[in-house]
Design an enzyme around this catalytic site. Structure first.
Site, mmCIF file in Angstrom:
data_model
loop_
_atom_site.group_PDB
_atom_site.id
_atom_site.type_symbol
_atom_site.label_atom_id
_atom_site.label_comp_id
_atom_site.label_asym_id
_atom_site.label_seq_id
_atom_site.Cartn_x
_atom_site.Cartn_y
_atom_site.Cartn_z
ATOM 1 N N ASP A 99 0.619 -1.206 0.206
ATOM 2 C CA ASP A 99 -0.212 -0.150 0.302
ATOM 3 C C ASP A 99 1.728 0.713 -0.206
ATOM 4 O O ASP A 99 1.813 1.024 0.336
ATOM 5 C CB ASP A 99 -0.730 -0.411 1.684
ATOM 6 N N ALA B 95 -8.286 -3.445 0.248
ATOM 7 C CA ALA B 95 -7.601 -4.143 1.089
ATOM 8 C C ALA B 95 -6.299 -3.920 0.024
ATOM 9 O O ALA B 95 -5.426 -5.335 1.190
ATOM 10 C CB ALA B 95 -8.613 -5.413 1.467
ATOM 11 N N LYS B 96 -6.111 -3.973 -1.023
ATOM 12 C CA LYS B 96 -5.105 -4.161 -2.090
ATOM 13 C C LYS B 96 -4.809 -5.732 -2.248
ATOM 14 O O LYS B 96 -3.563 -6.189 -2.539
ATOM 15 C CB LYS B 96 -4.066 -3.009 -2.052
ATOM 16 N N ARG B 97 -6.248 -6.958 -1.920
ATOM 17 C CA ARG B 97 -5.527 -8.388 -2.248
ATOM 18 C C ARG B 97 -5.277 -8.817 -3.384
ATOM 19 O O ARG B 97 -5.494 -8.083 -4.271
ATOM 20 C CB ARG B 97 -7.038 -8.569 -1.715
#
Lengths: 272, 272
Positions: A99, B95-97
């Site tokens: 991130d 969440a940037k999964r």
């Protein structure tokens, strides 16, 4: 944990096996579901049965998040159990995080400081300032996705930027980041033929290699192209080991599968 | 939630503001720390004070994971509160999964089914089979990282592959994925000048635009280049709104900051 300590463990156990703790309650033996914490009960049994055969455990956080609070408690208990009972073991949070800077710092604290993992997997898409916050932690390791084991790796990772494939750009660029000595890389075993090329760019770094077994990767081939003079490999197997049996003998069965891989590794280590 | 319902909300509230709920207990008013669940208490106060001024809330999961079980409980309470009390609001798990197929399915279930978010942010590095499991959920949205707001975006995202920058490759390629109508994209406001180019590739998709305010992006400029006939923008502000005051008036202060942005948005919406 230092890479030196990891290497000593590899030599003493004659193993560079990592076991993926990807617990799916639909796949664990039925009798465990009566346990108060079936995920931890499963992990504890697998760990107690296999810890002498492997050098690392890798819970994939997705499998824990899928169970909400219960899953996070089980993850906390699992890492605490490992750190207390088997402190020599290298632990990997397979979280694939990444991130903007201050947010990556939050993730790094969560996995390194609070949970106490030795390492975490991180995605490279957001670049340097998304990864360096992880690298800032001393004796902790950031395992950067380079070339993954899935089919989708060919969508972007193998596409050439100025004549150099994206995954090679990631390897090359990441070497210049601050504290890059704390980097390791994910390289899928299903792409073993790429390993020789990868070793030209990062001869010394440890590689975490998923995809041996269930996903079709070949151990011998991976070692041939990817091993360096300090071994430099952690070979992960998840489903092939932890779901070796659905019966009350599941832990023994997992140990048998781990032993089969460890035996092959011992033979390979003798040869280098 | 359908994009049609989201658009109706935008029109009725004259706002396309998303508020980022990135709770850092070092930054919340001191008196809240005495609360049994200070994170939720903070979120609830902010939500109650701002819900009529925004159309979406976006908790970044890093801030919750950093507090372990307590953080996850607060995240669950926050999304439940939003879904029960303000069901018209669009919710984003930042969440940037992204993982291999079966593992991405676990993440998708966790965020869409168990927690009940309308959308989740996903990283594209692992390609099609890491994203499609998210896209398979009806009336749920997958917000793919395209061009992020940080400096590191220039490390890989803007590098050209066969003459086309990586972020454009991501946009172009993702259009061919199954259920691609469920895609939205992250495009940082700090890179507003890229928006016209982006709109040539994805004229219709919603864009989630972080970086207005604290990170230096300009609202007017973003709208000029990025707005389409269905608005097509969700502008996120986090720190600039939620930390407007450290005193007991923090909720009113956040509403004031949100009102300032919403007023500008209402003016812009009148003009299109």
């Amino acid at each position: 944990m230092t890479t030196k300590a990891l290497l000593e463990q590899i030599k003493s156990k004659k193993s560079f096996l990592c076991i993926g703790l990807d617990v799916d309650l639909n796949k664990v033996p039925k009798h465990l579901l009566e346990d108060e914490d079936p995920i931890f009960a499963f992990n504890k049994a697998i760990i107690d049965a296999t810890h002498h055969l492997c050098v690392a455990y890798k819970p994939n956080t997705a499998f824990y998040e899928a169970y909400g609070i219960m899953g996070w408690k089980a993850l906390e208990k699992t890492i605490s159990y490992l750190n207390e009972r088997y402190p020599e073991i290298f632990t990997i949070a397979d979280a694939k995080r990444g991130d903007i800077g201050n947010t990556s710092t939050m993730y790094a604290k969560a996995f390194f400081d609070d949970l106490g993992f030795d390492s975490v997997t991180v995605a490279p898409y957001m670049g340097k300032d998304s990864v360096e916050p992880f690298l800032a932690f001393k004796d902790k390791h950031t395992i950067l996705l380079a070339l993954t084991s899935n089919q989708g790796a060919f969508d972007f990772q193998t596409k050439a930027i100025d004549g150099l494939e994206l995954y090679k750009q990631v390897l090359e660029t990441s070497k210049s980041w601050e504290n890059s000595e704390n980097l390791m890389y994910v390289v899928g075993a299903t792409k073993a033929e790429y390993l020789a090329e990868i070793r030209k760019i990062i001869p010394d770094a440890f590689l975490l290699v998923p995809g041996v077994g269930a996903q079709g990767g070949n151990l011998q081939e991976v070692c041939e192209h990817g091993m360096n003079s300090n071994v430099g490999l952690l070979i992960n197997s998840s489903r092939g080991i932890i779901y070796a049996s659905k019966n009350t003998d599941f832990a023994e069965a997992s140990a048998q599968k781990a032993f089969e891989l460890q035996s092959q590794m011992a033979t390979i280590l003798q040869e280098i």
